[in-house]
Design a protein around this motif. Structure first.
Motif, short mmCIF file in Angstrom:
data_model
loop_
_atom_site.label_atom_id
_atom_site.label_comp_id
_atom_site.label_asym_id
_atom_site.label_seq_id
_atom_site.Cartn_x
_atom_site.Cartn_y
_atom_site.Cartn_z
N LYS A 50 0.77 -1.42 -0.28
CA LYS A 50 0.15 0.06 -0.31
C LYS A 50 0.89 1.22 -0.36
O LYS A 50 0.67 2.23 -0.56
CB LYS A 50 -1.17 -0.04 1.28
N ILE A 51 2.15 0.77 1.18
CA ILE A 51 2.65 2.36 0.95
C ILE A 51 3.23 2.75 -0.09
O ILE A 51 3.34 3.80 -1.27
CB ILE A 51 4.53 2.56 1.95
N LYS A 52 3.68 1.60 -0.99
CA LYS A 52 4.65 2.26 -2.61
C LYS A 52 3.35 0.81 -3.11
O LYS A 52 4.28 -0.61 -3.59
CB LYS A 52 5.83 2.57 -2.46
N PRO A 53 3.00 1.18 -4.24
CA PRO A 53 2.25 -0.14 -5.65
C PRO A 53 3.90 -0.68 -6.05
O PRO A 53 4.19 0.46 -6.26
CB PRO A 53 1.36 0.25 -5.61
N GLY A 54 3.78 -2.27 -6.18
CA GLY A 54 4.80 -2.30 -7.37
C GLY A 54 6.03 -2.29 -6.68
O GLY A 54 7.00 -2.48 -7.64
N ILE A 55 6.41 -2.23 -5.53
CA ILE A 55 7.21 -2.10 -4.46
C ILE A 55 7.86 -3.38 -4.72
O ILE A 55 8.58 -4.36 -5.07
CB ILE A 55 6.98 -1.26 -3.39
N ILE A 56 7.17 -4.42 -4.58
CA ILE A 56 7.49 -6.27 -4.75
C ILE A 56 7.93 -6.92 -5.92
O ILE A 56 9.48 -7.18 -6.30
CB ILE A 56 6.46 -7.29 -4.91
N PRO A 57 7.77 -6.06 -7.00
CA PRO A 57 9.05 -6.67 -8.53
C PRO A 57 9.57 -5.51 -8.40
O PRO A 57 10.76 -5.89 -9.25
CB PRO A 57 7.04 -6.78 -9.64
N SER A 58 9.32 -4.24 -8.45
CA SER A 58 10.98 -3.92 -8.23
C SER A 58 11.65 -4.08 -7.17
O SER A 58 13.42 -4.25 -7.53
CB SER A 58 10.47 -2.02 -8.15
N ALA A 59 11.24 -4.44 -5.85
CA ALA A 59 12.24 -4.91 -5.05
C ALA A 59 13.28 -6.19 -5.61
O ALA A 59 14.30 -6.58 -5.32
CB ALA A 59 11.93 -4.76 -3.71
N VAL A 60 12.29 -7.15 -6.56
CA VAL A 60 12.62 -8.25 -6.71
C VAL A 60 13.87 -7.96 -7.95
O VAL A 60 14.58 -8.82 -8.28
CB VAL A 60 11.68 -9.31 -7.16
N ASP A 61 13.19 -7.02 -9.09
CA ASP A 61 14.31 -7.10 -10.29
C ASP A 61 15.51 -5.77 -9.54
O ASP A 61 17.09 -6.69 -9.56
CB ASP A 61 13.62 -5.91 -10.89
N THR A 62 15.37 -5.56 -8.38
CA THR A 62 17.21 -4.95 -7.57
C THR A 62 17.11 -5.47 -7.19
O THR A 62 19.02 -5.37 -7.35
CB THR A 62 16.15 -3.62 -7.26
N LEU A 63 16.94 -6.69 -6.59
CA LEU A 63 17.79 -7.43 -5.27
C LEU A 63 18.38 -8.14 -6.27
O LEU A 63 19.04 -9.19 -5.52
CB LEU A 63 16.93 -7.78 -3.96
N LEU A 64 18.01 -9.20 -7.11
CA LEU A 64 17.66 -10.29 -7.61
C LEU A 64 19.25 -10.33 -8.53
O LEU A 64 19.84 -11.38 -8.04
CB LEU A 64 17.05 -10.24 -9.33
N PRO A 65 20.43 -9.54 -8.27
CA PRO A 65 21.47 -9.47 -8.79
C PRO A 65 22.43 -10.26 -7.09
O PRO A 65 23.33 -11.58 -7.19
CB PRO A 65 22.51 -8.23 -9.21
N ASP A 66 21.90 -9.36 -6.10
CA ASP A 66 22.98 -9.45 -4.90
C ASP A 66 22.09 -10.99 -4.71
O ASP A 66 22.51 -12.28 -3.93
CB ASP A 66 22.18 -8.99 -3.89
N PHE A 67 20.61 -11.28 -4.76
CA PHE A 67 20.21 -12.18 -4.28
C PHE A 67 20.87 -14.46 -5.42
O PHE A 67 21.32 -14.86 -4.84
CB PHE A 67 18.59 -13.22 -4.88
N ALA A 68 21.18 -13.49 -6.48
CA ALA A 68 21.80 -14.48 -7.41
C ALA A 68 23.26 -14.85 -6.46
O ALA A 68 23.66 -15.99 -6.70
CB ALA A 68 21.83 -13.63 -8.95
N SER A 69 24.00 -13.77 -6.81
CA SER A 69 26.07 -14.04 -6.06
C SER A 69 24.81 -14.39 -4.18
O SER A 69 25.96 -14.93 -4.16
CB SER A 69 25.80 -12.32 -5.76
N ALA A 70 24.39 -14.00 -3.72
CA ALA A 70 23.84 -15.36 -1.86
C ALA A 70 24.13 -16.55 -2.67
O ALA A 70 24.86 -17.26 -1.75
CB ALA A 70 22.88 -14.86 -1.56
N LEU A 71 23.12 -16.74 -3.37
CA LEU A 71 22.60 -18.34 -3.66
C LEU A 71 23.90 -18.72 -4.78
O LEU A 71 23.60 -19.89 -4.54
CB LEU A 71 21.59 -18.67 -4.61
#
Length: 150
Positions: A50-71
């Motif tokens: 609610k605070i920021k509509p679209g935050i989930i796909p945006s956060a996933v896209d932003t964090l994806l490189p770091d998640f890939a590195s972590a895994l």
């Protein structure tokens, strides 16, 4: 088959589908939560959306490189051992895998300039490890799906 998670998850031709699948995974994990702690997660998740509509796909896209590195170390070991179910592999190393993923979100939350996001994250974080561990089978299946498409 691609050799690294970055090659699998970050390729520009596949990344939009990966982000969509990760968003679906997050929604499903939140939806499956039950009890009092599940209500807290669902409330926090709804508040963030609610605070920021679209935050989930945006956060996933932003964090994806770091998640890939972590895994990446887990994926490399899994591949070296000839595994055929990355979700089961991650589950077998759930303590380490969840810590690796949470280090990414912890760092991101610390750097956020939005106090509302920090507040919601701090409320959700105490159960974060349990929630991430519960998501590992689906996460591994999602990665296997995209690896098979390469």
């Amino acid at each position: 088959m691609a050799d690294t998670l970055k090659e699998i998850l970050l390729d520009s031709s596949r990344r939009p589908a990966v982000v969509t699948d990760f968003e679906t995974l997050v929604d499903a994990e939140v939806s499956d939560k039950g009890g009092v702690s599940g209500a807290v997660v669902k409330t926090g998740f709804a508040a963030v959306k609610k605070i920021k509509p679209g935050i989930i796909p945006s956060a996933v896209d932003t964090l994806l490189p770091d998640f890939a590195s972590a895994l990446e170390p887990f994926y490399g070991d899994y591949r070296a051992k000839g595994g055929n179910d990355f979700g089961a592999y991650l589950t077998s190393r759930s303590d380490e895998a969840s810590d690796a993923l949470l280090s990414v979100t912890d760092s991101r939350a610390e750097r956020s300039s939005r106090d509302s996001i920090k507040k919601v994250y701090s409320k959700l974080r105490p159960n974060g490890k349990k929630n991430v561990e519960e998501a590992l089978p689906r996460l591994g299946q999602l990665i296997d799906k995209h690896a098979a498409a390469v």
